[in-house]
Design a protein around this motif. Structure first.
Motif, PDB file in Angstrom:
ATOM      1  N   PRO A   1       0.817  -1.218   0.000  1.00 37.35           N
ATOM      2  CA  PRO A   1       0.000   0.000   0.000  1.00 37.35           C
ATOM      3  C   PRO A   1       0.850   1.268   0.000  1.00 37.35           C
ATOM      4  CG  PRO A   1      -0.790  -1.567   1.649  1.00 37.35           C
ATOM      5  CD  PRO A   1       0.530  -2.079   1.166  1.00 37.35           C
ATOM      6  N   LEU A   2       0.340   2.294  -0.684  1.00 38.82           N
ATOM      7  CA  LEU A   2       0.974   3.609  -0.702  1.00 38.82           C
ATOM      8  C   LEU A   2       0.035   4.576   0.002  1.00 38.82           C
ATOM      9  CD1 LEU A   2       2.244   3.579  -4.395  1.00 38.82           C
ATOM     10  CD2 LEU A   2       3.587   3.150  -2.336  1.00 38.82           C
ATOM     11  N   ALA A   3       0.528   5.211   1.060  1.00 37.28           N
ATOM     12  CA  ALA A   3      -0.351   5.888   2.008  1.00 37.28           C
ATOM     13  C   ALA A   3      -0.826   7.264   1.566  1.00 37.28           C
ATOM     14  CB  ALA A   3       0.349   6.002   3.364  1.00 37.28           C
ATOM     15  N   ASN A   4      -0.041   7.958   0.744  1.00 30.91           N
ATOM     16  CA  ASN A   4      -0.354   9.360   0.454  1.00 30.91           C
ATOM     17  C   ASN A   4       0.393   9.800  -0.802  1.00 30.91           C
ATOM     18  OD1 ASN A   4       2.388  10.130   1.337  1.00 30.91           O
ATOM     19  ND2 ASN A   4       1.609   9.607   3.378  1.00 30.91           N
ATOM     20  N   PRO A   5       0.140  11.029  -1.286  1.00 33.05           N
ATOM     21  CA  PRO A   5       0.825  11.491  -2.504  1.00 33.05           C
ATOM     22  C   PRO A   5       2.342  11.450  -2.401  1.00 33.05           C
ATOM     23  CG  PRO A   5      -1.042  12.901  -2.039  1.00 33.05           C
ATOM     24  CD  PRO A   5      -0.923  11.970  -0.858  1.00 33.05           C
ATOM     25  N   ALA A   6       2.897  11.801  -1.248  1.00 35.65           N
ATOM     26  CA  ALA A   6       4.356  11.782  -1.095  1.00 35.65           C
ATOM     27  C   ALA A   6       4.906  10.367  -1.215  1.00 35.65           C
ATOM     28  CB  ALA A   6       4.746  12.386   0.244  1.00 35.65           C
ATOM     29  N   ASP A   7       4.125   9.382  -0.794  1.00 41.07           N
ATOM     30  CA  ASP A   7       4.515   7.985  -0.933  1.00 41.07           C
ATOM     31  C   ASP A   7       4.509   7.577  -2.402  1.00 41.07           C
ATOM     32  OD1 ASP A   7       5.412   5.754   0.389  1.00 41.07           O
ATOM     33  OD2 ASP A   7       3.452   5.086   1.092  1.00 41.07           O
ATOM     34  N   ARG A   8       3.517   8.063  -3.133  1.00 45.22           N
ATOM     35  CA  ARG A   8       3.367   7.665  -4.533  1.00 45.22           C
ATOM     36  C   ARG A   8       4.414   8.313  -5.437  1.00 45.22           C
ATOM     37  NH1 ARG A   8      -2.253   9.237  -3.043  1.00 45.22           N
ATOM     38  NH2 ARG A   8      -2.959   7.393  -1.881  1.00 45.22           N
ATOM     39  N   ASP A   9       4.782   9.574  -5.144  1.00 45.42           N
ATOM     40  CA  ASP A   9       5.760  10.212  -6.032  1.00 45.42           C
ATOM     41  C   ASP A   9       7.186   9.766  -5.730  1.00 45.42           C
ATOM     42  OD1 ASP A   9       6.809  11.784  -3.968  1.00 45.42           O
ATOM     43  OD2 ASP A   9       5.969  13.657  -4.688  1.00 45.42           O
ATOM     44  N   HIS A  10       7.319   8.811  -4.815  1.00 43.56           N
ATOM     45  CA  HIS A  10       8.598   8.155  -4.580  1.00 43.56           C
ATOM     46  C   HIS A  10       8.472   6.639  -4.771  1.00 43.56           C
ATOM     47  CE1 HIS A  10      10.168  11.945  -3.270  1.00 43.56           C
ATOM     48  NE2 HIS A  10      11.304  11.415  -2.899  1.00 43.56           N
ATOM     49  N   CYS A  11       7.573   6.254  -5.662  1.00 46.91           N
ATOM     50  CA  CYS A  11       7.396   4.832  -5.994  1.00 46.91           C
ATOM     51  C   CYS A  11       7.595   4.639  -7.489  1.00 46.91           C
ATOM     52  CB  CYS A  11       6.008   4.355  -5.571  1.00 46.91           C
ATOM     53  SG  CYS A  11       5.669   2.642  -6.048  1.00 46.91           S
ATOM     54  N   LEU A  12       8.674   3.988  -7.860  1.00 50.33           N
ATOM     55  CA  LEU A  12       9.018   3.780  -9.271  1.00 50.33           C
ATOM     56  C   LEU A  12       7.904   3.029  -9.990  1.00 50.33           C
ATOM     57  CD1 LEU A  12      11.050   3.848 -11.609  1.00 50.33           C
ATOM     58  CD2 LEU A  12      12.112   1.794 -10.642  1.00 50.33           C
ATOM     59  N   GLN A  13       7.359   2.009  -9.363  1.00 46.86           N
ATOM     60  CA  GLN A  13       6.317   1.208 -10.002  1.00 46.86           C
ATOM     61  C   GLN A  13       5.046   2.019 -10.233  1.00 46.86           C
ATOM     62  OE1 GLN A  13       8.233   0.437  -7.385  1.00 46.86           O
ATOM     63  NE2 GLN A  13       8.562  -1.777  -7.164  1.00 46.86           N
ATOM     64  N   TYR A  14       4.688   2.866  -9.274  1.00 42.94           N
ATOM     65  CA  TYR A  14       3.481   3.677  -9.415  1.00 42.94           C
ATOM     66  C   TYR A  14       3.632   4.675 -10.557  1.00 42.94           C
ATOM     67  CZ  TYR A  14      -0.466   6.699  -8.144  1.00 42.94           C
ATOM     68  OH  TYR A  14      -1.633   7.427  -8.171  1.00 42.94           O
ATOM     69  N   MET A  15       4.726   5.399 -10.571  1.00 41.34           N
ATOM     70  CA  MET A  15       4.935   6.414 -11.596  1.00 41.34           C
ATOM     71  C   MET A  15       4.976   5.799 -12.984  1.00 41.34           C
ATOM     72  SD  MET A  15       7.614   9.006  -9.670  1.00 41.34           S
ATOM     73  CE  MET A  15       8.598   7.777  -8.803  1.00 41.34           C
ATOM     74  N   THR A  16       5.621   4.647 -13.104  1.00 40.30           N
ATOM     75  CA  THR A  16       5.699   3.971 -14.398  1.00 40.30           C
ATOM     76  C   THR A  16       4.317   3.511 -14.851  1.00 40.30           C
ATOM     77  OG1 THR A  16       7.960   3.223 -13.936  1.00 40.30           O
ATOM     78  CG2 THR A  16       6.730   2.035 -15.622  1.00 40.30           C
ATOM     79  N   ALA A  17       3.545   2.955 -13.933  1.00 44.43           N
ATOM     80  CA  ALA A  17       2.211   2.471 -14.283  1.00 44.43           C
ATOM     81  C   ALA A  17       1.323   3.608 -14.771  1.00 44.43           C
ATOM     82  CB  ALA A  17       1.579   1.778 -13.080  1.00 44.43           C
ATOM     83  N   VAL A  18       1.337   4.737 -14.085  1.00 47.55           N
ATOM     84  CA  VAL A  18       0.523   5.887 -14.491  1.00 47.55           C
ATOM     85  C   VAL A  18       0.914   6.348 -15.892  1.00 47.55           C
ATOM     86  CG1 VAL A  18       0.008   8.307 -14.030  1.00 47.55           C
ATOM     87  CG2 VAL A  18       0.027   6.664 -12.150  1.00 47.55           C
ATOM     88  N   ALA A  19       2.215   6.461 -16.143  1.00 46.80           N
ATOM     89  CA  ALA A  19       2.676   6.923 -17.451  1.00 46.80           C
ATOM     90  C   ALA A  19       2.304   5.934 -18.555  1.00 46.80           C
ATOM     91  CB  ALA A  19       4.188   7.149 -17.425  1.00 46.80           C
ATOM     92  N   LEU A  20       2.336   4.646 -18.267  1.00 45.78           N
ATOM     93  CA  LEU A  20       1.931   3.645 -19.255  1.00 45.78           C
ATOM     94  C   LEU A  20       0.445   3.747 -19.568  1.00 45.78           C
ATOM     95  CD1 LEU A  20       3.850   0.449 -18.057  1.00 45.78           C
ATOM     96  CD2 LEU A  20       4.150   1.597 -20.254  1.00 45.78           C
ATOM     97  N   ILE A  21      -0.367   3.943 -18.529  1.00 43.85           N
ATOM     98  CA  ILE A  21      -1.820   3.972 -18.716  1.00 43.85           C
ATOM     99  C   ILE A  21      -2.286   5.255 -19.398  1.00 43.85           C
ATOM    100  CG2 ILE A  21      -4.043   3.976 -17.518  1.00 43.85           C
ATOM    101  CD1 ILE A  21      -2.635   2.351 -15.269  1.00 43.85           C
ATOM    102  N   PHE A  22      -1.769   6.394 -18.942  1.00 40.05           N
ATOM    103  CA  PHE A  22      -2.306   7.687 -19.371  1.00 40.05           C
ATOM    104  C   PHE A  22      -1.407   8.443 -20.344  1.00 40.05           C
ATOM    105  CE2 PHE A  22      -4.169   6.704 -15.247  1.00 40.05           C
ATOM    106  CZ  PHE A  22      -5.516   6.830 -15.528  1.00 40.05           C
ATOM    107  N   GLY A  23      -0.199   7.982 -20.558  1.00 37.14           N
ATOM    108  CA  GLY A  23       0.700   8.658 -21.487  1.00 37.14           C
ATOM    109  C   GLY A  23       1.265   9.948 -20.961  1.00 37.14           C
ATOM    110  N   ASP A  24       1.167  10.156 -19.639  1.00 34.54           N
ATOM    111  CA  ASP A  24       1.686  11.367 -19.009  1.00 34.54           C
ATOM    112  C   ASP A  24       1.734  11.123 -17.506  1.00 34.54           C
ATOM    113  OD1 ASP A  24       2.684  13.906 -18.732  1.00 34.54           O
ATOM    114  OD2 ASP A  24       0.812  14.956 -19.197  1.00 34.54           O
TER     115      ASP A  24
END
Length: 353
Positions: free
Chosen positions: A206-229
């Motif tokens: 689990p990722l608890a908050n925005p600060a957790d997510r913007d320091h997660c390589l897997q999360y950032m990559t997944a978003v960019a793959l899905i949305f193209g940005d």
């Protein structure tokens, strides 16, 4: 403003050169300590301090110790990331002030046996199994202070993402057209990366908050793959909850550390921050591997990056000021000679809303 620009170079240089071969995150400490050390050195100089006063201020900065890195890592990552550097500079100004008032320095702050910074804070084995306790760790400096750090500064241009993930996001955006219609068919995502990314921003669970997510390589990559940005709003709780596919792709992501990427990351002539991504589908087909060695804000991509950096500056000015004021600020900032001669208070008045 010329004095401000020179102070920026000094502060960046002090912090950057100390950090080159002295990894604070390997011993569980936050590198924001170096913001305080560099800032107190520069501020005392700007106050007109002599050598002893500068040294006293620096020693006080070291004896304050270091914040723990825990607020930058799961499960405790949080918004302190956003104000930690400001807090460090604020403390630096306070330490500079008391040093100018005659507060004595602490000559053995680093090297004192048992009680100095080296023994108390720096000779640890956290996340560093190769470290041998009998080999006492002290600071090393690979180069003299000059302007190298500022000349190699990394501008965050493409994505609001932790820097070790910038090239992964760029690679994912390139892959987006190839996978956007086949997201449900993805079997696994392989990210090949360097050791700092593995240590700092690879997270599962689990990722608890925005600060957790913007320091997660897997999360950032997944978003960019899905949305193209990848934009700041993509880290928010509501967005995360509305897009369960992000976590589904995170679970399918494998991280591989590439020795060559590690070597190039530490190579003083390269300082690459490489990531490569490849997508495997359930029918056995595979995309090409998309590798990006240098982020857009890297020195090696200055010709490509600076025009976009200027546009980013103009775009953000427009969110706060009318077009006339925005243009006045922008034109001053791109005119180095005029900017250097501008009084600080006059420059700051331009930003008063």
């Amino acid at each position: 403003m010329r004095e401000v620009l020179e102070a920026m170079i000094l502060a960046h240089e002090i912090q950057g050169v100390i950090a080159l071969e002295n990894s604070f995150n390997r011993v569980g400490l936050c590198q924001v300590l170096l913001v305080r050390v560099a800032s107190v050195a520069v501020v005392t100089k700007m106050y007109g301090a002599d050598h002893e006063q500068i040294m006293a201020g620096i020693s006080q900065a070291w004896v304050d110790g270091s914040a723990l890195r825990t607020y930058r890592h799961a499960p405790n990552a949080g918004s302190r990331e956003s104000w930690a550097a400001g807090d460090a500079t604020s403390r630096a100004v306070r330490l500079a002030d008391i040093s100018m008032r005659g507060e004595m320095g602490i000559p053995g702050v680093l090297s004192a046996v048992q009680w100095g910074f080296y023994d108390v804070c720096f000779n640890k084995t956290v996340a560093d199994q190769q470290f041998k306790p009998q080999q006492k760790r002290v600071f090393s400096f690979p180069q003299k202070y000059g302007t190298c750090v500022m000349e190699n500064v990394l501008f965050k241009i493409s994505f609001p993402a932790e820097f070790h993930a910038q090239t992964a996001c760029e690679a994912a955006v390139k892959l987006h057209p190839l996978v956007v219609d086949r997201l449900s068919e993805i079997d696994k995502i392989v990210i090949r990366t360097h050791d700092s990314a593995v240590r700092i921003i690879c997270k599962q669970g689990p990722l608890a908050n925005p600060a957790d997510r913007d320091h997660c390589l897997q999360y950032m990559t997944a978003v960019a793959l899905i949305f193209g940005d990848l934009i700041a709003e993509h880290y928010e709780d509501d967005f995360h909850r509305a897009n369960p596919l992000i976590d589904q792709l995170r679970e399918k992501t494998q991280i591989e550390e590439v020795p060559q990427y590690c070597d190039d990351y530490y190579d003083a002539n390269k300082r690459s921050i490489a990531n490569a991504i490849q997508i495997y589908f359930t029918d056995g087909t595979v995309t090409e591997e998309v590798a990006v060695e240098y982020p857009l804000g890297h020195r090696r991509r200055r010709a490509q990056g600076i025009p976009l950096l200027e546009k980013k500056f103009q775009r953000n000015l427009a969110t706060r000021f009318a077009s006339g004021r925005s243009q006045t600020i922008y034109q001053l900032c791109i005119d180095q000679a005029r900017l250097e001669q501008t009084a600080v208070d006059e420059f700051m008045d331009l930003f008063v809303i």
